[in-house]
Design a protein around this motif. Structure first.
Motif, PDB file in Angstrom:
ATOM      1  N   SER A 235      -5.189   1.302   8.573  1.00 27.93           N
ATOM      2  CA  SER A 235      -5.990   1.954   7.536  1.00 27.93           C
ATOM      3  C   SER A 235      -5.502   1.480   6.165  1.00 27.93           C
ATOM      4  CB  SER A 235      -5.839   3.470   7.631  1.00 27.93           C
ATOM      5  OG  SER A 235      -4.512   3.845   7.286  1.00 27.93           O
ATOM      6  N   PRO A 236      -6.335   1.624   5.128  1.00 29.86           N
ATOM      7  CA  PRO A 236      -5.879   1.248   3.777  1.00 29.86           C
ATOM      8  C   PRO A 236      -4.608   1.976   3.354  1.00 29.86           C
ATOM      9  CG  PRO A 236      -8.259   1.528   3.793  1.00 29.86           C
ATOM     10  CD  PRO A 236      -7.753   2.010   5.132  1.00 29.86           C
ATOM     11  N   GLU A 237      -4.487   3.234   3.782  1.00 32.51           N
ATOM     12  CA  GLU A 237      -3.291   3.998   3.420  1.00 32.51           C
ATOM     13  C   GLU A 237      -2.048   3.428   4.109  1.00 32.51           C
ATOM     14  OE1 GLU A 237      -6.914   6.102   2.782  1.00 32.51           O
ATOM     15  OE2 GLU A 237      -6.093   5.359   4.683  1.00 32.51           O
ATOM     16  N   ASP A 238      -2.173   3.107   5.399  1.00 28.07           N
ATOM     17  CA  ASP A 238      -1.036   2.561   6.123  1.00 28.07           C
ATOM     18  C   ASP A 238      -0.710   1.132   5.677  1.00 28.07           C
ATOM     19  OD1 ASP A 238      -0.641   4.854   7.561  1.00 28.07           O
ATOM     20  OD2 ASP A 238      -1.821   4.216   9.295  1.00 28.07           O
ATOM     21  N   TYR A 239      -1.723   0.429   5.196  1.00 31.34           N
ATOM     22  CA  TYR A 239      -1.472  -0.936   4.697  1.00 31.34           C
ATOM     23  C   TYR A 239      -0.484  -0.916   3.543  1.00 31.34           C
ATOM     24  CZ  TYR A 239      -2.213  -5.372   2.295  1.00 31.34           C
ATOM     25  OH  TYR A 239      -2.015  -6.574   1.665  1.00 31.34           O
ATOM     26  N   GLU A 240      -0.589   0.097   2.697  1.00 30.05           N
ATOM     27  CA  GLU A 240       0.312   0.183   1.545  1.00 30.05           C
ATOM     28  C   GLU A 240       1.770   0.353   1.986  1.00 30.05           C
ATOM     29  OE1 GLU A 240      -0.680  -0.471  -1.465  1.00 30.05           O
ATOM     30  OE2 GLU A 240      -2.736  -0.698  -0.709  1.00 30.05           O
ATOM     31  N   LYS A 241       1.977   0.893   3.199  1.00 29.71           N
ATOM     32  CA  LYS A 241       3.336   1.153   3.688  1.00 29.71           C
ATOM     33  C   LYS A 241       3.904  -0.022   4.495  1.00 29.71           C
ATOM     34  CE  LYS A 241       1.988   6.009   4.214  1.00 29.71           C
ATOM     35  NZ  LYS A 241       1.734   7.095   5.199  1.00 29.71           N
ATOM     36  N   LEU A 242       3.061  -1.006   4.803  1.00 31.27           N
ATOM     37  CA  LEU A 242       3.513  -2.143   5.620  1.00 31.27           C
ATOM     38  C   LEU A 242       4.516  -3.011   4.879  1.00 31.27           C
ATOM     39  CD1 LEU A 242       0.353  -3.685   7.377  1.00 31.27           C
ATOM     40  CD2 LEU A 242       2.146  -2.292   8.433  1.00 31.27           C
ATOM     41  N   ASP A 243       5.504  -3.507   5.612  1.00 27.09           N
ATOM     42  CA  ASP A 243       6.356  -4.581   5.105  1.00 27.09           C
ATOM     43  C   ASP A 243       5.513  -5.860   5.130  1.00 27.09           C
ATOM     44  OD1 ASP A 243       8.162  -6.711   4.812  1.00 27.09           O
ATOM     45  OD2 ASP A 243       9.792  -5.554   5.700  1.00 27.09           O
ATOM     46  N   LYS A 244       5.337  -6.483   3.982  1.00 32.44           N
ATOM     47  CA  LYS A 244       4.368  -7.583   3.864  1.00 32.44           C
ATOM     48  C   LYS A 244       4.994  -8.972   3.907  1.00 32.44           C
ATOM     49  CE  LYS A 244       1.131  -4.618   1.382  1.00 32.44           C
ATOM     50  NZ  LYS A 244       1.928  -3.409   1.593  1.00 32.44           N
ATOM     51  N   LYS A 245       6.273  -9.045   4.305  1.00 26.02           N
ATOM     52  CA  LYS A 245       6.924 -10.365   4.229  1.00 26.02           C
ATOM     53  C   LYS A 245       6.381 -11.360   5.235  1.00 26.02           C
ATOM     54  CE  LYS A 245      10.873  -8.728   6.972  1.00 26.02           C
ATOM     55  NZ  LYS A 245      12.332  -8.488   6.934  1.00 26.02           N
ATOM     56  N   TYR A 246       5.723 -10.887   6.323  1.00 26.85           N
ATOM     57  CA  TYR A 246       5.179 -11.806   7.318  1.00 26.85           C
ATOM     58  C   TYR A 246       3.653 -11.891   7.266  1.00 26.85           C
ATOM     59  CZ  TYR A 246       9.861 -11.452   9.345  1.00 26.85           C
ATOM     60  OH  TYR A 246      11.222 -11.481   9.540  1.00 26.85           O
TER      61      TYR A 246
END
Length: 282
Positions: A224-235
């Motif tokens: 979800s857009p909300e959970d995307y904000e919490k993702l570690d984005k290094k990969y």
């Protein structure tokens, strides 16, 4: 087998700038949209166009240093080339016999018959699939060390495409030291054939990975857009945002499987990789 170092070619409105190495015994795919630079790269390797700058080596030599014997070690199938349309396969055989010492007429004729190519019909009366098969068989006809195939399955139906790909596989099985460069915008052709893949976009290499890495380690993560904000984005390599979800291409799917149990994590196919790298947000 092949080395390109900052190979550059400029046209009006387009600039190619690629670096790649293709070792012996590898099948390398070059993939990208139409007009991305695949055919320009292949023509530069073959010496059919003069690069603006950069270095090209094939068998350790620059294309302009090739001898006749060097050229005979390369089998080529270009979508824009072929024999005179009034030729028959019998005429093609006569040409090949005169040009290649290693041409095996018996084997070539056998493979033409296996592919149901008519010997007495003029090439202008061949179907698109027949012409494609003939181009590939001609490229293979003299036991070349290196095959260069530009869009060999373009415009073919599923059955004809599979026939062409099986011809390539059989050729490689005969001699594991042979190398193949195959360009295509049909990603499924490359998934089961290539050892590694270069992705070209707007004249530049934007991705190079072993096929096993692409299909084994890359993945699709949906949140979800909300959970995307919490993702570690290094990969995260590319994203596509929609109203109620975000789809991410990641280079380490196992990391997200282990750390984000609520996320939907799926295997990635080459089509997914292309769409999310070229059409997504970085």
């Amino acid at each position: 087998m092949i080395r390109l170092n900052n190979l550059q070619k400029e046209y009006k409105g387009f600039k190619l700038n690629v670096t790649m190495e293709i070792p012996e015994g590898r099948v390398t795919g070059i993939i990208g949209r139409n007009g991305a630079g695949k055919t320009t790269t292949i023509k530069a390797i073959l010496g059919l166009i003069e690069p603006t700058s950069g270095e090209i080596e094939v068998f350790g030599k620059k294309p302009r240093e090739f001898t006749g014997e060097d050229k005979k070690q390369i089998g080529v199938a270009l979508s824009s080339s072929g024999f005179c349309m009034i030729f028959t396969i019998k005429d093609v055989i006569d040409v090949l016999k005169g040009f290649y010492e290693d041409f095996d007429e018996e084997d070539f004729s056998k493979k033409c018959r296996e592919q149901e190519l008519p010997f007495d019909k003029q090439l202008k009366d061949f179907s698109t699939g027949m012409r494609a098969k003939l181009r590939v068989l001609v490229a293979m006809s003299h036991k070349a060390k290196l095959l260069i195939l530009d869009e060999p399955t373009a415009g073919l139906d599923v059955i004809a495409r599979n026939d062409v790909l099986n011809l390539i596989r059989s050729y490689l099985e005969e001699d594991p030291s042979r190398s193949v460069i195959i360009s295509s915008h049909i990603s499924s052709d490359l998934e089961g054939l290539c050892d590694d893949i270069y992705m070209i976009n707007d004249g530049k290499i934007i991705l190079h990975e072993d096929n096993d890495t692409l299909l084994g380690k890359y993945g699709i993560v949906k949140v979800s857009p909300e959970d995307y904000e919490k993702l570690d984005k290094k990969y995260i390599v590319g994203t596509k945002k929609e109203s109620f979800s975000v789809t991410c291409l990641v280079s380490e799917k196992q990391f997200y499987l282990e750390n984000y149990p609520k996320a939907v994590v799926e295997n990635a196919h080459i089509d997914d990789i292309i769409v999310l790298i070229l059409g997504g947000e970085k």
